[in-house]
Design an enzyme around this catalytic site. Structure first.
Site, PDB file in Angstrom:
ATOM      1  N   ARG A 126       0.860  -1.144   0.109  1.00  0.00           N
ATOM      2  CA  ARG A 126      -0.052   0.020   0.001  1.00  0.00           C
ATOM      3  C   ARG A 126       0.843   1.134   0.003  1.00  0.00           C
ATOM      4  O   ARG A 126       0.352   2.358  -0.061  1.00  0.00           O
ATOM      5  CB  ARG A 126      -1.015  -0.062   1.206  1.00  0.00           C
ATOM      6  CG  ARG A 126      -0.135   0.036   2.582  1.00  0.00           C
ATOM      7  CD  ARG A 126      -1.139  -0.279   3.665  1.00  0.00           C
ATOM      8  NE  ARG A 126      -0.451  -0.272   4.961  1.00  0.00           N
ATOM      9  CZ  ARG A 126      -0.053  -1.400   5.423  1.00  0.00           C
ATOM     10  NH1 ARG A 126      -0.216  -2.556   4.892  1.00  0.00           N
ATOM     11  NH2 ARG A 126       0.154  -1.366   6.844  1.00  0.00           N
ATOM     12  N   TYR A 127       2.367   1.360   0.113  1.00  0.00           N
ATOM     13  CA  TYR A 127       3.306   2.282   0.400  1.00  0.00           C
ATOM     14  C   TYR A 127       4.130   2.429  -0.824  1.00  0.00           C
ATOM     15  O   TYR A 127       4.541   3.622  -1.202  1.00  0.00           O
ATOM     16  CB  TYR A 127       4.004   2.109   1.381  1.00  0.00           C
ATOM     17  CG  TYR A 127       3.023   2.084   2.617  1.00  0.00           C
ATOM     18  CD1 TYR A 127       2.265   3.246   3.254  1.00  0.00           C
ATOM     19  CD2 TYR A 127       3.426   1.088   3.898  1.00  0.00           C
ATOM     20  CE1 TYR A 127       1.787   3.205   4.389  1.00  0.00           C
ATOM     21  CE2 TYR A 127       2.780   1.052   4.905  1.00  0.00           C
ATOM     22  CZ  TYR A 127       1.679   1.996   5.256  1.00  0.00           C
ATOM     23  OH  TYR A 127       1.255   2.092   6.358  1.00  0.00           O
ATOM     24  N   ILE A 128       4.218   1.477  -2.063  1.00  0.00           N
ATOM     25  CA  ILE A 128       4.876   1.400  -2.872  1.00  0.00           C
ATOM     26  C   ILE A 128       3.925   1.476  -4.453  1.00  0.00           C
ATOM     27  O   ILE A 128       2.904   0.991  -4.282  1.00  0.00           O
ATOM     28  CB  ILE A 128       5.972   0.437  -3.084  1.00  0.00           C
ATOM     29  CG1 ILE A 128       5.189  -0.957  -3.024  1.00  0.00           C
ATOM     30  CG2 ILE A 128       6.898   0.733  -1.867  1.00  0.00           C
ATOM     31  CD1 ILE A 128       6.317  -2.090  -2.867  1.00  0.00           C
TER      32      ILE A 128
END
Length: 892
Positions: A126-128
């Site tokens: 969800r962060y990259i």
């Protein structure tokens, strides 16, 4: 049936026969296990040769294409979308996607994608973010050429293989473990792959070698084109910061800085490398700092890092791919050839599709022009047509005169498209522009036809365009070079001490209270010679029983062809004496061998170990007996050839021998030996560590010049120790003229002198006896020149240049020399020498100037005399020998 109704016979279970059991297992193996194995091989672990992708990778790339809009997508979204095609969990998809992103070829990444150098994992999905790279869009996708199949649940369609126009399998590499087989294909360099593709199309030879993003060095002598049974050796790049600090800046493929440090620490704990500490400073590039303990050779430590840690690893490639729905083992070159032929076929099919599309555009453009220019849409019959069929028949009839010019027959679909032409387009119609458009279509078709006729050249141009667009981003990172095999025993630190208890017959490293033999490491071998001629090699242990009557024991070096054993033995209890010289280069551990011929009662009478093949002269003294006139004679080992350890040797004598004694030490018979000086440990070595001093013969010496103005000569034995204030160390060259500039503390002025060093084992001063005198410069250039700059109150004076050979003649070593100047000097430097016509021509020393200390000349003479070979055994007459053996005192 109730419990009361169960009888004893009913409760017994009839056992299955062994035949039935074997049949059931065979059936299970055939129907279940092989199905599972086939599924894992084909659908999970092994890449397909067509596009070089595993199924999960192919599904990820297909999913990303369906989502592609030019912007980055969250990895979590990509993983979720891919689950429509991949019948396994999201973890496997995420891991495969991260691995693809870290290769930086098909996927552009954003965010923390981990670090292959340190082994750090990527951030959560969800962060990259990720998106397809321009390269992937160019070489991977063409829906018109893709073969499709239903997804696992039948709701979607997915590609069987992607129409890849590049050997992705070779540039990315792959590793997979299936059931019963595995695949390991190493990554190769992008540009070199393209060059190989072009070479293959041109009919030229090509070779491909692995290239890793982590850099390092690789030995490809056994690569074997990536097939089974091959191997490559990969090394880290190690830089020498100083004598006590090493920096590892590149690591082998598959090794992280963390795992590398763990292997170094383990080797240090075992005493194989003497390290003080290790620091990991890796970020965008690898930098592991290794700090060595004092007294440790940095060159030897580098070799030890390669021998005992993950700084050097072996990789065993195994090129296994899916071809025609079954696994096959092929070579890297075969993979490339298959890819090139497939790419050429795909490019040809793309051209054919493009040509057909342009031909369709040309066909309709021609129909449109005639339809508008001939105003067919204004025909009365067309306007008054009562049905679609009637209008179509009219248009078809009107177009018949032009049918020979059309590239294909006119169809109802063509007429339907003519119906759809809007009035606005008809009103804006330009005949000239339409003709130009048709001409452009014809030119395009002609160009495509030309490419199809020269499809190989077109494919070459395709590869060259890829290299021009993307090649700069993929320089070779791994250096291809050959490696020397590092023997672990030669670089292991001697962290143990070997002892012997001769009375009880034990040796070992734990016998600290017994007789010390030599330093050793815990991986060394020890060679033991017994007095009866037997010998063997054993491994160093804490305590090991080896027996008594040991003649010689030492650390054994395999493949050592410099150490020569000189032996005189007696064949049997009363037999003949033989002498022999031999190597022991390699023998089986713990197996017993024999120097003698094996006759019972044989024994060793004289034994020496010679590390540089020295051959001494031995005095043989016989026991007196009747008719024996001569009781003494010498035998020279230098006259013997070095033969195999099983050879019998030459006869010394058949008479009884009273004793064997060393008559004269000998020189090496093995020729020159290359010698290096390791400044870290101040020791000589023959292993290539440090500065090369030259090739030394048996009588050659080492010249050592110290910073305090002293010098001496030494042998080139590796056991020599040297000071840490060495100015120069080199091979001694008798007669070489040296120019020295020194500050004479007695006079307070700089002096210059020219002289030759003399052979001496004792340290000698060559700048005077005053301890405050200092050596400023020393040169062995035949035309040495020095520039003198003045300072203090004389700084107004211009610098002067002095040619040493014109300023002073060659004098004795003890001469004071000639005063350079009485002015205050700021600096004295050596500049480029003047040309000398014959630098080898020796000058006659001028001894007219008195020495600083007359007594020193006597000392030198004594030193030179002591350097000459002297007899180890005093000459005595045969009569004196008889008296000695018979116990008679010789008074006069």
């Amino acid at each position: 049936m109730s419990d009361e109704m169960i009888t004893e016979s009913d409760s017994k279970i009839t056992p299955l026969s062994s035949d039935v059991t074997r049949y059931q297992l065979r059936s299970m193996y055939r129907s279940w296990y092989l199905d599972y194995a086939s599924y894992v091989i084909l659908e999970r672990a092994v890449p397909n040769i067509a596009d070089g992708l595993k199924p999960v990778q192919r599904r990820i790339l297909h999913s990303m294409k369906t989502l592609d809009d030019g912007r980055f997508n969250k990895v979590a979204n990509i993983v979720g979308n891919t689950m429509q095609y991949h019948p396994h969990g999201d973890a496997s998809i995420n891991d495969a996607l991260v691995q693809l992103g870290q290769k930086e070829l098909l996927i552009e990444t954003q965010g923390n994608w981990g670090n292959v150098l340190t082994g750090d994992r990527a951030a959560a999905g969800r962060y990259i973010e990720a998106r397809l790279s321009p390269f992937a869009l160019e070489v991977l996708y063409n829906s018109k050429l893709t073969e499709w199949a239903p997804s696992y649940d039948g709701r979607k369609k997915e590609p069987v293989t992607l129409p890849a126009k590049f050997p992705l399998l070779l540039v990315q590499g792959v590793e997979g473990i299936a059931v019963g087989l595995s695949s390991k294909i190493l990554p190769h360099n992008f540009n070199e792959i393209l060059d190989a593709c072009i070479a293959f199309l041109r009919g030229e030879e090509f070779a491909l070698y692995p290239d890793f993003a982590t850099g390092g060095f690789i030995d490809v002598n056994r690569y074997n084109d990536g097939t089974r049974g091959g191997a490559v050796k990969v090394r880290a790049k190690i830089e020498k910061i100083d004598n006590k600090t090493l920096a590892i800046t590149e690591v082998p493929y598959g090794v992280t800085s963390g795992s590398l440090i763990n292997s170094i620490l383990k080797a240090g704990e075992k005493g194989k490398i003497k390290i003080r500490k290790v620091d990991d400073m890796t970020s965008e590039s690898v930098r592991v700092m290794v700090y060595l303990q004092p007294g440790t050779s940095s060159d030897k430590a580098i070799d030890a890092l390669y021998a005992f840690t993950d700084c050097e690893i072996n990789i065993y490639p195994n090129c296994c791919v899916i071809h025609d729905k079954k696994p096959v083992f092929i070579s890297i070159s075969d993979v490339l050839r298959h890819s090139v032929l497939s790419t050429r076929d795909l490019l040809q099919r793309e051209l054919e599709i493009q040509r057909d599309e342009v031909r369709e555009m040309l066909h309709f453009a021609s129909l449109e022009r005639i339809f508008i220019e001939e105003r067919i849409y204004k025909d009365k019959e067309y306007e008054q047509s009562r049905s679609f069929e009637e209008a179509t028949a009219h248009i078809m009839n009107r177009l018949k005169p032009w049918e020979p010019k059309f590239i294909r027959p006119v169809t109802d679909d063509d007429v339907q498209r003519l119906y759809e032409i809007k009035m606005g387009r008809i009103l804006r119609f330009n005949a000239q522009k339409a003709e130009e458009t048709i001409a452009a279509y014809r030119d395009k078709i002609s160009e495509i036809e030309k490419h199809l006729a020269n499809i190989t050249a077109y494919t070459i141009d395709w590869y060259m365009s890829l290299k021009a667009k993307y090649g700069d981003a993929f320089p070779r990172r791994t250096v291809v070079r050959g490696f020397d095999n590092i023997e672990a025993a030669t670089v292991a630190e001697a962290n143990k001490k070997l002892y012997i208890n001769r009375a009880e017959g034990f040796i070992g490293t734990s016998l600290a209270k017994d007789e010390f033999i030599c330093p050793c490491s815990d991986i060394d071998d020890v060679i033991i010679f017994y007095r009866d001629g037997k010998y063997k090699v054993v491994k160093v242990q804490e305590k090991l029983f080896v027996g008594k009557n040991i003649e010689h024991i030492d650390v054994f070096k395999r493949n050592d062809q410099r150490t020569v054993y000189n032996v005189i033995y007696r064949d049997g209890k009363d037999g003949t004496y033989f002498m022999k010289r031999f190597f022991v280069t390699g023998i089986t551990r713990d197996k017993e061998y024999d120097i003698t011929q094996g006759t019972p009662g044989s024994r060793i009478c004289y034994f020496t170990r010679n590390p540089n093949g020295e051959a001494e002269v031995v005095r043989v003294t016989l026991k007196p007996k009747a008719r024996l006139n001569k009781l003494q004679f010498d035998v020279d080992f230098g006259e013997l050839a070095i033969k195999g350890k099983q050879s019998r040797g030459n006869i010394v004598t058949r008479n009884e021998v009273h004793r064997f004694s060393l008559r004269e030490k000998g020189a090496s018979t093995l020729g020159g030996r290359k010698v290096w000086f390791d400044s870290d440990v101040l020791r000589l070595n023959y292993d290539g560590r440090g500065d090369y001093l030259g090739e030394f013969g048996g009588t050659d010496l080492v010249l050592v010049i110290l910073k305090n103005g002293e010098y001496y000569t030494s042998t080139f034995d590796a056991s020599n120790h040297y000071e840490d204030n060495i100015l120069r160390i080199e091979k001694f060259r008798p007669g070489t003229i040296w120019s020295a500039i020194l500050f004479d503390a007695d006079q307070g002025y700089p002096y210059i002198k020219r002289f030759s060093f003399e052979q001496t084992a004792k340290k000698q001063k060559f700048i005077g006896d005053n301890p405050k005198s200092q050596l400023i410069l020393l040169s062995d250039e035949p035309g040495a020149r020095f520039e003198v700059t003045f300072g203090g109150g004389d700084d107004f004076r211009d610098p002067i240049v002095i040619v040493a050979s014109e300023f002073i003649n060659v004098k004795s070593l003890k001469a004071k020399g000639k005063r350079l100047t009485t002015y205050i000097t700021e600096n004295i430097v050596e500049i480029d020498p003047v040309p000398v016509s014959d630098p080898d021509e020796s000058e006659t020393p001028d001894l007219s100037e008195p020495a600083v200390s007359p007594d020193d000349d006597d000392d030198n003479a004594a030193d030179n005399d002591s350097g000459n070979s002297a007899a180890e055994t005093e000459d005595v007459s045969d009569e004196q020998v008889r008296d000695e053996i018979n116990g008679q005192q010789h008074l006069f």
